[in-house]
Motif scaffolding. Sequence first.
Motif, mmCIF file in Angstrom:
data_model
loop_
_atom_site.group_PDB
_atom_site.id
_atom_site.type_symbol
_atom_site.label_atom_id
_atom_site.label_comp_id
_atom_site.label_asym_id
_atom_site.label_seq_id
_atom_site.Cartn_x
_atom_site.Cartn_y
_atom_site.Cartn_z
ATOM 1 N N ASN A 95 9.352 4.307 11.155
ATOM 2 C CA ASN A 95 9.516 3.410 10.015
ATOM 3 C C ASN A 95 8.781 2.084 10.185
ATOM 4 N N ASN A 142 8.871 3.191 2.352
ATOM 5 C CA ASN A 142 10.093 3.887 1.972
ATOM 6 C C ASN A 142 10.050 5.351 2.402
ATOM 7 N N LYS A 143 8.883 5.946 2.334
ATOM 8 C CA LYS A 143 8.751 7.338 2.772
ATOM 9 C C LYS A 143 8.829 7.443 4.297
ATOM 10 N N ASN A 152 5.084 -0.861 -0.010
ATOM 11 C CA ASN A 152 6.539 -0.658 -0.046
ATOM 12 C C ASN A 152 6.896 0.807 -0.265
ATOM 13 N N ARG A 153 6.170 1.466 -1.152
ATOM 14 C CA ARG A 153 6.447 2.890 -1.389
ATOM 15 C C ARG A 153 6.122 3.724 -0.158
#
Length: 244
Positions: free
Chosen positions: A219, A210-211, A206-207
């Motif tokens: 994405n 997000n980046k 998830n991190r």
Amino acid sequence: MNLTSISSQQKLLLISNEPELTQVLNVNLTSLGYDICHCASIKHANKALSHSQYSLILLDRRLPDGDGILLAQQLRQNNQFTPIMVMSDQGSEADIVLGLESGADDYLVKPVSVLELRARIKARLRQSQAQQDYTRELCFEGVRISALERQLYLQDKAIKLTAREFDLLWHLACSPQQVFSREQLLQSVWGYHHHGYEHTVNSHVNRLRNKLANYPGFNELVQTVWGVGYKFAPKPQSQRQASA
């Protein structure tokens, strides 16, 4: 097989304030040919780390000047990639997850089995050496991942990743479109094979996403395959431009 020759020249930093544990580990690991440096506090460990490089860190959580987990977090925030094995008498699921999330590569619950510890150290050092031997880059349309620099580039722009985020991305990108289960990623990237800690993988994915989400068209590089796991899925340039 000569176990001493396997570990020749490997320098280990043992950080523990327990005399009995320190003596047992020092005797057993020295017998295998490891060069052991001992520190009894975070303060002294920081000093040792500033003056020398180590192949692996054995880190006790209970230290006189704080929780060893704080040292692990500090090292990872400073982009130090030395393998860290945490030893602790705190063995709940939450404690183990906290240790792994902090940047530790392994977490052993006391009382520590010396035979198991020796096996894990050898496995961790082999994995670390394999990572250090990477000299190639993985290149896709608009994406470059440099193992030598440990850096991700999107359209030649450097993207800042943590050490673990990079390891996760690299492992996925080495096999594009291959689906890895959370358990497989936990074992391959973290070197941890126990069930029940797959949410550690989820949080790192998830991190990472997000980046990537800050860069249109990239994405969806890391995708979820529902009910199975995750995969690295680079797109052709035409599709990427259409989605931008």
